[in-house]
Design an enzyme around this catalytic site. Structure first.
Site, mmCIF file in Angstrom:
data_model
loop_
_atom_site.group_PDB
_atom_site.id
_atom_site.type_symbol
_atom_site.label_atom_id
_atom_site.label_comp_id
_atom_site.label_asym_id
_atom_site.label_seq_id
_atom_site.Cartn_x
_atom_site.Cartn_y
_atom_site.Cartn_z
ATOM 1 N N SER A 265 0.800 -1.226 0.000
ATOM 2 C CA SER A 265 0.000 0.000 0.000
ATOM 3 C C SER A 265 0.832 1.275 0.000
ATOM 4 C CB SER A 265 -0.937 0.019 1.217
ATOM 5 O OG SER A 265 -0.192 -0.078 2.424
ATOM 6 N N ASP B 108 -2.969 7.978 8.275
ATOM 7 C CA ASP B 108 -4.086 7.196 8.801
ATOM 8 C C ASP B 108 -3.678 6.063 9.736
ATOM 9 O OD1 ASP B 108 -2.867 5.508 7.044
ATOM 10 O OD2 ASP B 108 -4.616 5.140 5.790
ATOM 11 N N HIS C 210 0.130 4.635 7.157
ATOM 12 C CA HIS C 210 0.599 5.339 5.960
ATOM 13 C C HIS C 210 0.965 6.789 6.260
ATOM 14 C CE1 HIS C 210 -2.366 2.211 4.565
ATOM 15 N NE2 HIS C 210 -1.250 1.816 3.989
#
Length: 359
Positions: A37, A325, A328
């Site tokens: 991610s 978040d 990240h």
């Protein structure tokens, strides 16, 4: 913190703003990226339901969810911009109209280094996706005939392409945390390093001549890690507030990975293999946050609370936060990390000189 320590940190981290690579001035004509991610530009989002607009992912730059797990651009986006290339299209979201000859992104949010079979065999919780590093490598092989038609054609094309193998491995550590102590987590490092090395080696055999293999970030400084560990022992934290044991684990992983890269370099002296030092690059932000415009009282606080839901709350100024978040970074942090990679000193050896500075 004593004066000599502060001087060393300022001197090293200051390169983020002052050092420009003196490497080969030629630019890259294509990028191919593998990972999770941290660099997924839409693969996971194209498989799962799109994020509804009220969710603030992408809000600071794209003004709508862009498939990225941040409020804006990622490291890979800033690198593409620096070399005059378009943002990498996600493999799962590519269309006939997209020019994949300028690169493709295979990174998938939630991806692990180790295959699902490893997790099943060892009785561990399954990864959030089965699109591990080896699956992503298979995707590259699938599209290779669309990129070049012959060995000679591929050799010419890949000579001007950059392959980025990672960052990946954080999800493997997270999946093992409930079953192993932080010391026992070192047991999985050789398996992870071997898988990354094998993928890099296969890409070389496929024709890649310039590759990046990044290390991992200081997970002990991650807001997500604080939630998982939830320790109230002062001795568990370093002078900057990061979890010592988990940063030591990442330092061990990165050390083993660098040793493996060096072996690959000896095996393939004709190939340029670059190590991205994500660990020290990102650590600078935590050590001297005010130097980079971050709020020193919120360096471990996530800007986006409840991200991923329709009741998410967002801090007033994401550019003042390192963390977006939980797991990240914000666009502001990613930009600084990218700057340290493209312009120095956190790439070893340096990338080719960029066409544009990361402003």
């Amino acid at each position: 913190m004593n004066v000599s320590t502060l001087f060393l940190i300022t001197f090293t981290c200051g390169f983020l703003q002052n050092v420009v690579s003196n490497a080969n001035p030629l630019s890259y004509e294509a990028f191919f990226n593998f990972g999770d991610s941290i660099s997924d530009t839409g693969n996971a989002a194209s498989i799962f339901l799109p994020m509804p607009n009220p969710i603030p992912y992408g809000s600071s730059y794209f003004k709508h969810p862009s498939g990225r797990m941040s409020n804006g651009r990622l490291i890979i986006d800033f690198i593409a911009e620096a070399y005059g290339l378009p943002f990498l299209p996600a493999y799962e979201n590519k269309s006939i109209d997209q020019d994949i000859k300028k690169g493709v992104n295979f990174a998938f949010a939630g991806a692990t280094v180790l295959n699902v079979e490893y997790y099943v065999k060892n009785g561990l919780p399954l990864p959030d996706t089965n699109n591990s590093l080896s699956i992503q490598l298979g995707w590259f092989k699938n599209i290779k005939p669309l990129l070049c038609k012959s060995k000679e054609d591929c050799n010419i094309y890949f000579k001007k392409s950059l392959f980025i193998v990672g960052e990946i491995g954080g999800n493997d550590i997270m999946k093992h945390m409930k079953h192993k102590t932080v010391i026992e987590l070192r047991e999985i490092v050789p398996f992870m390093v071997k898988a990354i090395t094998n993928t890099t080696n296969v890409l070389i055999e496929e024709g890649a001549v310039e590759l990046v293999v990044p290390g991992n970030f200081p997970m002990g400084c991650s807001a997500a890690m604080f939630t998982l560990v939830n320790s109230n022992k002062k001795e568990d934290y370093d002078e900057f507030g990061c979890l010592i044991a988990y940063n030591n684990l990442i330092e061990y992983f990165n050390g083993q990975l660098k040793n493996s890269i060096e072996t690959l370099r000896q095996k393939h002296p004709e190939v340029k293999i670059i190590y991205f030092d994500y660990y020290n690059d990102a650590k600078c932000l935590y050590q001297t946050p005010q130097q980079y415009g971050f709020d020193k009282d919120a360096i471990f606080k996530a800007c986006c609370g409840g991200c991923g839901s329709l009741i998410a709350t967002v801090c007033s100024d994401p550019s003042k936060r390192i963390n977006w978040d939980g797991p990240h970074f914000t666009e502001a942090a990613y930009k600084l990390i990218a700057k340290g990679l493209v312009e120095g000193p956190f790439s070893n050896p340096s990338l080719k000189s960029p066409l544009f500075k990361i402003a």
